[in-house]
Structures are given as C-alpha cells and as structure tokens.
Scaffold this motif. Sequence first.
Motif, PDB file in Angstrom:
ATOM      1  N   ILE A  22       4.319  10.044  -7.375  1.00 56.32           N
ATOM      2  CA  ILE A  22       5.301  10.291  -8.436  1.00 56.32           C
ATOM      3  C   ILE A  22       4.598  10.594  -9.757  1.00 56.32           C
ATOM      4  O   ILE A  22       4.951  11.539 -10.466  1.00 56.32           O
ATOM      5  CB  ILE A  22       6.244   9.072  -8.589  1.00 56.32           C
ATOM      6  CG1 ILE A  22       7.148   8.946  -7.365  1.00 56.32           C
ATOM      7  CG2 ILE A  22       7.084   9.198  -9.859  1.00 56.32           C
ATOM      8  CD1 ILE A  22       7.972   7.675  -7.352  1.00 56.32           C
ATOM      9  N   MET A  23       3.574   9.783 -10.068  1.00 54.76           N
ATOM     10  CA  MET A  23       2.834  10.014 -11.302  1.00 54.76           C
ATOM     11  C   MET A  23       2.111  11.353 -11.273  1.00 54.76           C
ATOM     12  O   MET A  23       2.015  12.047 -12.285  1.00 54.76           O
ATOM     13  CB  MET A  23       1.826   8.876 -11.523  1.00 54.76           C
ATOM     14  CG  MET A  23       2.446   7.509 -11.721  1.00 54.76           C
ATOM     15  SD  MET A  23       3.697   7.464 -13.032  1.00 54.76           S
ATOM     16  CE  MET A  23       2.737   7.993 -14.438  1.00 54.76           C
TER      17      MET A  23
ATOM     18  N   GLN B  38      -3.044   5.364 -14.477  1.00 49.90           N
ATOM     19  CA  GLN B  38      -2.208   4.793 -13.432  1.00 49.90           C
ATOM     20  C   GLN B  38      -2.514   5.410 -12.080  1.00 49.90           C
ATOM     21  O   GLN B  38      -2.657   4.706 -11.076  1.00 49.90           O
ATOM     22  CB  GLN B  38      -0.729   5.018 -13.772  1.00 49.90           C
ATOM     23  CG  GLN B  38      -0.206   4.161 -14.904  1.00 49.90           C
ATOM     24  CD  GLN B  38       1.264   4.410 -15.163  1.00 49.90           C
ATOM     25  OE1 GLN B  38       2.038   4.606 -14.241  1.00 49.90           O
ATOM     26  NE2 GLN B  38       1.645   4.416 -16.416  1.00 49.90           N
ATOM     27  N   MET B  39      -2.591   6.721 -12.039  1.00 50.92           N
ATOM     28  CA  MET B  39      -2.884   7.409 -10.782  1.00 50.92           C
ATOM     29  C   MET B  39      -4.221   6.957 -10.217  1.00 50.92           C
ATOM     30  O   MET B  39      -4.354   6.710  -9.017  1.00 50.92           O
ATOM     31  CB  MET B  39      -2.874   8.922 -10.991  1.00 50.92           C
ATOM     32  CG  MET B  39      -1.481   9.515 -11.142  1.00 50.92           C
ATOM     33  SD  MET B  39      -1.514  11.326 -11.165  1.00 50.92           S
ATOM     34  CE  MET B  39      -2.287  11.628 -12.756  1.00 50.92           C
ATOM     35  N   GLN B  40      -5.229   6.849 -11.079  1.00 52.94           N
ATOM     36  CA  GLN B  40      -6.549   6.416 -10.624  1.00 52.94           C
ATOM     37  C   GLN B  40      -6.501   4.993 -10.079  1.00 52.94           C
ATOM     38  O   GLN B  40      -7.051   4.698  -9.008  1.00 52.94           O
ATOM     39  CB  GLN B  40      -7.542   6.495 -11.783  1.00 52.94           C
ATOM     40  CG  GLN B  40      -7.910   7.903 -12.195  1.00 52.94           C
ATOM     41  CD  GLN B  40      -8.833   7.904 -13.401  1.00 52.94           C
ATOM     42  OE1 GLN B  40      -8.825   6.982 -14.218  1.00 52.94           O
ATOM     43  NE2 GLN B  40      -9.636   8.949 -13.527  1.00 52.94           N
ATOM     44  N   ALA B  41      -5.844   4.101 -10.818  1.00 52.40           N
ATOM     45  CA  ALA B  41      -5.783   2.701 -10.399  1.00 52.40           C
ATOM     46  C   ALA B  41      -5.038   2.550  -9.075  1.00 52.40           C
ATOM     47  O   ALA B  41      -5.493   1.851  -8.163  1.00 52.40           O
ATOM     48  CB  ALA B  41      -5.114   1.868 -11.490  1.00 52.40           C
ATOM     49  N   LEU B  42      -3.895   3.208  -8.959  1.00 51.24           N
ATOM     50  CA  LEU B  42      -3.105   3.095  -7.739  1.00 51.24           C
ATOM     51  C   LEU B  42      -3.811   3.722  -6.552  1.00 51.24           C
ATOM     52  O   LEU B  42      -3.824   3.168  -5.453  1.00 51.24           O
ATOM     53  CB  LEU B  42      -1.742   3.757  -7.944  1.00 51.24           C
ATOM     54  CG  LEU B  42      -0.839   3.140  -9.018  1.00 51.24           C
ATOM     55  CD1 LEU B  42       0.397   3.986  -9.229  1.00 51.24           C
ATOM     56  CD2 LEU B  42      -0.449   1.723  -8.647  1.00 51.24           C
TER      57      LEU B  42
ATOM     58  N   ALA C  35       0.830  -1.203   0.000  1.00 48.60           N
ATOM     59  CA  ALA C  35       0.000   0.000   0.000  1.00 48.60           C
ATOM     60  C   ALA C  35       0.866   1.255   0.000  1.00 48.60           C
ATOM     61  O   ALA C  35       0.553   2.242  -0.684  1.00 48.60           O
ATOM     62  CB  ALA C  35      -0.944  -0.004   1.207  1.00 48.60           C
ATOM     63  N   GLU C  36       1.963   1.225   0.754  1.00 46.81           N
ATOM     64  CA  GLU C  36       2.882   2.364   0.762  1.00 46.81           C
ATOM     65  C   GLU C  36       3.478   2.579  -0.622  1.00 46.81           C
ATOM     66  O   GLU C  36       3.598   3.714  -1.098  1.00 46.81           O
ATOM     67  CB  GLU C  36       3.995   2.131   1.776  1.00 46.81           C
ATOM     68  CG  GLU C  36       3.521   1.993   3.221  1.00 46.81           C
ATOM     69  CD  GLU C  36       4.676   1.672   4.144  1.00 46.81           C
ATOM     70  OE1 GLU C  36       5.809   2.117   3.869  1.00 46.81           O
ATOM     71  OE2 GLU C  36       4.456   0.959   5.142  1.00 46.81           O
ATOM     72  N   LEU C  37       3.863   1.493  -1.257  1.00 42.25           N
ATOM     73  CA  LEU C  37       4.439   1.604  -2.603  1.00 42.25           C
ATOM     74  C   LEU C  37       3.433   2.185  -3.584  1.00 42.25           C
ATOM     75  O   LEU C  37       3.779   3.019  -4.431  1.00 42.25           O
ATOM     76  CB  LEU C  37       4.905   0.240  -3.100  1.00 42.25           C
ATOM     77  CG  LEU C  37       6.078  -0.401  -2.367  1.00 42.25           C
ATOM     78  CD1 LEU C  37       6.446  -1.724  -3.018  1.00 42.25           C
ATOM     79  CD2 LEU C  37       7.278   0.517  -2.351  1.00 42.25           C
ATOM     80  N   LEU C  38       2.180   1.736  -3.489  1.00 41.90           N
ATOM     81  CA  LEU C  38       1.152   2.271  -4.386  1.00 41.90           C
ATOM     82  C   LEU C  38       0.965   3.765  -4.163  1.00 41.90           C
ATOM     83  O   LEU C  38       0.833   4.530  -5.120  1.00 41.90           O
ATOM     84  CB  LEU C  38      -0.172   1.539  -4.157  1.00 41.90           C
ATOM     85  CG  LEU C  38      -0.213   0.056  -4.521  1.00 41.90           C
ATOM     86  CD1 LEU C  38      -1.570  -0.526  -4.148  1.00 41.90           C
ATOM     87  CD2 LEU C  38       0.062  -0.158  -6.000  1.00 41.90           C
ATOM     88  N   GLY C  39       0.954   4.176  -2.900  1.00 45.78           N
ATOM     89  CA  GLY C  39       0.791   5.598  -2.609  1.00 45.78           C
ATOM     90  C   GLY C  39       1.954   6.422  -3.130  1.00 45.78           C
ATOM     91  O   GLY C  39       1.762   7.501  -3.709  1.00 45.78           O
TER      92      GLY C  39
END
Length: 302
Positions: A247-248, A265-269, A238-242
């Motif tokens: 970054i995106m 990508q931003m929406q999915a993450l 979850a931290e990595l996704l955030g």
Amino acid sequence: MSSQRQTVSDYDRRLSDDWLLTCWNPDHIHFGLFEPGRDCIDFGRTFEYPHADLARALVRMIDEITEPARICAGEHVVDAGCGVGGTARWLAGRYGCRVTGVGISNLKPDIARQRTQDAGLEGMVDFREADCCIHLPFADGAVDVVVNVESACQYAHRPQFLSEVRRILRPGGRLAASDWLMTDRTSPAEREAYIRPLCRVWALPDLESRASYLHLLREAGLETAGVSDFGGRDLHNAELLGRRGRIMFMRAMSSATAPDHWIKQMQALSTVHAAWIRGFFELGRYLARRPQVQEQPANPAT
C-alpha cells in the motif's frame, strides 16, 4: 553505553513519528496472535485503522505470553519496555495486580499516564523512566513478575537486562516475555542478507536465536524450560506487513514526491516481511523464574 542510548533514541524517534501508533494500534506496539475463523483475514488489504480484529489479536498475544506466569491479584508486576502503557493497563484490569511500566522515552510515558488516567487505573498503574538494559529502578527482590513484550531486541546489553530482572525478582518470581528472534537454522550468509538489514532499519543491535536466548537466561541465573514459538498463529503478521508495504509503495508511486516517512515505512516493513516469510525471523516466547532460596541444612548436633 552511548551506542545503546543512540539505538533506543533512534527507535523511539521513529515511533514518535506516529506511524506505528497511528497505523498499527494506538495502545499496543507489538505483534498479535490471530485465530482462523475468528479474525478477519482481509483487513490488511486496506489496513483499516483501528481494526477490531487486530486489537483482539494484540490482546490475545499478551494473554498467551503472561498466562503461564499465573499472575495473582495484588502482585507487583513490572512491564519493562512499556511503550504507551497498553500492556500495563491490560494486566492491571485482567489480573487486579499493581503494574509499573518502565520505559526510556521522554514522550511515551506522558501518553501512557494520560491514557491510564482516562481509564481510571491511576491507583493500579504507574510509570517510571529508566533504561531497562542498564538499571531497573526497584529494590532487590521487590517484584513478583516482570513482563517484557518484544522489547529486549532493542537492548544492546541483554545480559545486563536479564541480570537486573533476576535482581529485582523475589525468589520464585517470574519473567514472562516474547521477543524478535532469528531462527536457529539461519546461516551466516542468510544472517547477512536478511537479519543485518532488518536490524539496521529498525535500529536494533542484533537478534538472538532460541539457543542463544536460552544461554543468556541460564547465564543470568534464571530457570526456564526453554524458548518456543507460537505454532504458526503469528504468521498473519507477516502478511499484514507485506500488504501494508505494498500500500505504501503504491502511494509512493502515485505521488510526485513521496514523503520520507513513507520510504522509511516501506523499508522497515519489507525487511521484517522478507526475513519472516523466508524462515529466518520468528517470534519467541518463554517463562523464566528466579530460583527459590534453598534452605541451609541445620548444623548437626555436637
């Protein structure tokens, strides 16, 4: 049937845009298990690719899911929803078993076969194209173990998938799996706020909970001790996704015209990250078995 095919098609198309294969890991399209003190906790800030600690975490996840199945050399294992074959190749190398990967995409099996050839595993790993939640292309009782890693969440017909798993497993055969779940405590309002958006962006029909998954397994005639979590060792995902989402976002803000795939990508993450850190999303795992055939009692002497 058509809705399921559209769902899988949409998901595969997003993967083939290469942002998971080229921004997460080239072989494994699933989450990992991280060990404090052994894995770097800062690489997500730059999201270096490919990253050795993430690669180890992904393999650790496969090991933890499949170890309870006690796979033996020479057994026939089916990797249902095989992606680019990373799990199938790892299983063959780890256990000396024969693995058949099954997937629906027209693209990923080609990648899987080439990488399997490059790894020198052609004699141990092969691939078939099929829709896992409609039909698994194996004879009744022909398979020793089915592995399913974060794939069934894509299936609109999960009861049919589990029924197919039971059909192809030999008596005593095992199903070792993990999946995306919503937590049992998620209220209808929280489901609407956090789970529905996640499913919409990722083209998922819906998410099960531990309780509903247990019901599906038992309804399919599979024996299991229950569905459990990973004891918090998966939360670093979850931290990595955030971090990746931020970054995106910064890249998009610094660009005059942000590419559409950045926005996707931003929406999915962000949907997974938001549901996960607020406690409405989790990863679940289970080991299930096809019951052994009970011997019929002998006819009493007359």
